[in-house]
Design a protein around this motif. Structure first.
Motif, PDB file in Angstrom:
ATOM      1  N   ARG A  57     102.698  65.860  46.320  1.00  0.00           N
ATOM      2  CA  ARG A  57     101.925  66.546  45.069  1.00  0.00           C
ATOM      3  C   ARG A  57     102.036  65.862  43.983  1.00  0.00           C
ATOM      4  O   ARG A  57     101.175  65.896  43.192  1.00  0.00           O
ATOM      5  N   ALA A  58     102.753  64.510  43.800  1.00  0.00           N
ATOM      6  CA  ALA A  58     102.793  63.970  42.722  1.00  0.00           C
ATOM      7  C   ALA A  58     102.182  62.495  43.079  1.00  0.00           C
ATOM      8  O   ALA A  58     101.955  61.771  42.100  1.00  0.00           O
ATOM      9  N   GLY A  59     102.005  62.183  44.217  1.00  0.00           N
ATOM     10  CA  GLY A  59     101.131  60.980  44.721  1.00  0.00           C
ATOM     11  C   GLY A  59     101.943  59.882  44.855  1.00  0.00           C
ATOM     12  O   GLY A  59     101.395  58.744  45.283  1.00  0.00           O
ATOM     13  N   ARG A  60     103.334  60.126  45.219  1.00  0.00           N
ATOM     14  CA  ARG A  60     104.167  59.250  45.672  1.00  0.00           C
ATOM     15  C   ARG A  60     103.948  58.717  47.175  1.00  0.00           C
ATOM     16  O   ARG A  60     104.898  57.844  47.596  1.00  0.00           O
ATOM     17  N   GLY A  61     103.056  59.152  47.912  1.00  0.00           N
ATOM     18  CA  GLY A  61     103.053  59.022  49.188  1.00  0.00           C
ATOM     19  C   GLY A  61     103.816  59.680  50.174  1.00  0.00           C
ATOM     20  O   GLY A  61     104.259  59.174  51.449  1.00  0.00           O
ATOM     21  N   ASP A  62     104.523  60.604  49.693  1.00  0.00           N
ATOM     22  CA  ASP A  62     105.390  61.489  50.216  1.00  0.00           C
ATOM     23  C   ASP A  62     105.189  62.676  50.847  1.00  0.00           C
ATOM     24  O   ASP A  62     106.071  63.538  51.125  1.00  0.00           O
ATOM     25  N   GLY A  63     104.038  62.890  51.219  1.00  0.00           N
ATOM     26  CA  GLY A  63     103.295  64.080  51.731  1.00  0.00           C
ATOM     27  C   GLY A  63     103.704  64.093  53.160  1.00  0.00           C
ATOM     28  O   GLY A  63     104.407  63.427  53.664  1.00  0.00           O
ATOM     29  N   PRO A  64     103.685  65.405  53.868  1.00  0.00           N
ATOM     30  CA  PRO A  64     104.226  65.579  55.222  1.00  0.00           C
ATOM     31  C   PRO A  64     103.438  64.388  55.999  1.00  0.00           C
ATOM     32  O   PRO A  64     104.249  64.106  56.890  1.00  0.00           O
ATOM     33  N   GLN A  65     102.267  64.188  55.771  1.00  0.00           N
ATOM     34  CA  GLN A  65     101.859  63.164  56.776  1.00  0.00           C
ATOM     35  C   GLN A  65     101.783  61.742  56.121  1.00  0.00           C
ATOM     36  O   GLN A  65     101.403  60.604  56.817  1.00  0.00           O
ATOM     37  N   GLY A  66     102.267  61.502  55.021  1.00  0.00           N
ATOM     38  CA  GLY A  66     102.330  60.067  54.519  1.00  0.00           C
ATOM     39  C   GLY A  66     102.958  58.941  55.184  1.00  0.00           C
ATOM     40  O   GLY A  66     102.392  57.979  55.122  1.00  0.00           O
ATOM     41  N   SER A  93      98.363  65.917  51.579  1.00  0.00           N
ATOM     42  CA  SER A  93      99.056  66.012  52.679  1.00  0.00           C
ATOM     43  C   SER A  93      99.671  64.568  52.804  1.00  0.00           C
ATOM     44  O   SER A  93     100.517  64.299  53.811  1.00  0.00           O
ATOM     45  N   CYS A  94      99.078  63.672  52.392  1.00  0.00           N
ATOM     46  CA  CYS A  94      99.103  62.192  52.635  1.00  0.00           C
ATOM     47  C   CYS A  94     100.000  61.582  51.497  1.00  0.00           C
ATOM     48  O   CYS A  94     101.214  61.190  51.515  1.00  0.00           O
ATOM     49  N   HIS A  95      99.427  61.824  50.157  1.00  0.00           N
ATOM     50  CA  HIS A  95     100.001  61.192  49.134  1.00  0.00           C
ATOM     51  C   HIS A  95     101.172  62.016  48.411  1.00  0.00           C
ATOM     52  O   HIS A  95     101.611  61.568  47.504  1.00  0.00           O
ATOM     53  N   LYS A 132      89.415  54.384  53.691  1.00  0.00           N
ATOM     54  CA  LYS A 132      89.819  53.040  53.526  1.00  0.00           C
ATOM     55  C   LYS A 132      91.260  53.098  54.861  1.00  0.00           C
ATOM     56  O   LYS A 132      91.915  54.109  54.772  1.00  0.00           O
ATOM     57  N   ASP A 133      90.943  52.325  55.809  1.00  0.00           N
ATOM     58  CA  ASP A 133      92.054  52.176  56.927  1.00  0.00           C
ATOM     59  C   ASP A 133      92.126  53.650  57.587  1.00  0.00           C
ATOM     60  O   ASP A 133      91.073  54.080  57.962  1.00  0.00           O
ATOM     61  N   MET A 179     103.542  58.571  58.392  1.00  0.00           N
ATOM     62  CA  MET A 179     102.664  58.712  59.660  1.00  0.00           C
ATOM     63  C   MET A 179     101.330  57.573  59.294  1.00  0.00           C
ATOM     64  O   MET A 179     101.077  56.756  60.085  1.00  0.00           O
ATOM     65  N   VAL A 180     100.798  57.604  58.096  1.00  0.00           N
ATOM     66  CA  VAL A 180      99.728  57.127  57.931  1.00  0.00           C
ATOM     67  C   VAL A 180      99.925  55.956  56.855  1.00  0.00           C
ATOM     68  O   VAL A 180      98.864  55.074  56.395  1.00  0.00           O
ATOM     69  N   ARG A 181     101.121  55.735  56.597  1.00  0.00           N
ATOM     70  CA  ARG A 181     101.621  54.674  55.601  1.00  0.00           C
ATOM     71  C   ARG A 181     100.879  54.819  54.182  1.00  0.00           C
ATOM     72  O   ARG A 181     100.200  54.070  53.748  1.00  0.00           O
ATOM     73  N   ALA A 182     100.913  56.035  53.581  1.00  0.00           N
ATOM     74  CA  ALA A 182     100.122  56.291  52.474  1.00  0.00           C
ATOM     75  C   ALA A 182     100.929  55.509  51.165  1.00  0.00           C
ATOM     76  O   ALA A 182     101.947  55.772  50.974  1.00  0.00           O
ATOM     77  N   PRO A 183      99.918  54.870  50.550  1.00  0.00           N
ATOM     78  CA  PRO A 183     100.819  54.274  49.457  1.00  0.00           C
ATOM     79  C   PRO A 183     101.151  55.260  48.363  1.00  0.00           C
ATOM     80  O   PRO A 183     100.687  56.221  48.174  1.00  0.00           O
ATOM     81  N   ASP A 184     102.161  54.705  47.406  1.00  0.00           N
ATOM     82  CA  ASP A 184     102.828  55.266  46.455  1.00  0.00           C
ATOM     83  C   ASP A 184     101.794  55.119  45.406  1.00  0.00           C
ATOM     84  O   ASP A 184     101.728  54.013  44.609  1.00  0.00           O
ATOM     85  N   LEU A 185     100.911  56.164  45.090  1.00  0.00           N
ATOM     86  CA  LEU A 185      99.776  55.953  43.772  1.00  0.00           C
ATOM     87  C   LEU A 185     100.273  55.970  42.530  1.00  0.00           C
ATOM     88  O   LEU A 185      99.911  55.702  41.486  1.00  0.00           O
ATOM     89  N   THR A 186     101.742  56.075  42.143  1.00  0.00           N
ATOM     90  CA  THR A 186     102.147  56.180  40.935  1.00  0.00           C
ATOM     91  C   THR A 186     102.944  54.768  40.629  1.00  0.00           C
ATOM     92  O   THR A 186     103.324  54.608  39.493  1.00  0.00           O
TER      93      THR A 186
END
Length: 147
Positions: A82-91, A78-80, A121-122, A93-100
């Motif tokens: 499907r692939a972990g790029r931080g482009d989830g629907p809530q990414g 929801s944040c990161h 964290k945060d 809003m919470v500034r989810a990092p690009d894990l890739t």
């Protein structure tokens, strides 16, 4: 006259159905009893764990990949994304990092990732997941590193 007869017949049918329903729900029926531990199947003799049955084979050291994907979809996507790029629907809003991101992956150790999953964290909440699932999520993140 016919109308009055139909109404009386309807009341009679309604009363009969109601009475049958009430009589069919006899709570004092003798065929229902309380469930007890003795109703369970006894463990087979070759389980050898003092009557305890393991839910999964003990020898399995690797966590099922499907379980890791389920944990990712329910807790991370929801944040990161499907692939972990931080482009989830809530990414955003919470500034989810690009894990890739290769630079991010170089800065973070496996232990730090596992700790963040466990404790949060945060804006990321803590997730109470079994250690093998956390380890599997860390491996999943590492395998998604951008080249």
């Amino acid at each position: 006259m016919r109308r009055r007869h139909d109404r009386a017949l309807g009341r009679l049918v309604y009363t009969a159905v109601l009475a049958a329903g009430l009589l069919g729900c006899d709570p004092a029926s003798g065929d229902v009893r309380q469930w007890t531990a003795a109703d369970h199947d006894p463990p087979s003799p070759n389980e050898g764990q003092g009557g305890k049955v393991a839910a999964r084979p003990v020898a399995s050291t690797e966590t099922d990949q499907g379980l890791i994907e389920l944990a990712w979809q329910r807790n991370c996507a929801s944040c990161h994304g499907r692939a972990g790029r931080g482009d989830g629907p809530q990414g955003p809003m919470v500034r989810a990092p690009d894990l890739t991101n290769a630079a991010w992956q170089e800065r973070v150790t496996d232990a730090q990732m596992a700790e963040t999953i466990k404790k949060g964290k945060d804006k990321m909440p803590a997730f109470d997941l079994p250690q093998p699932v956390i380890d599997g999520l860390v491996k999943r993140i590492r395998s998604s590193r951008a080249r």
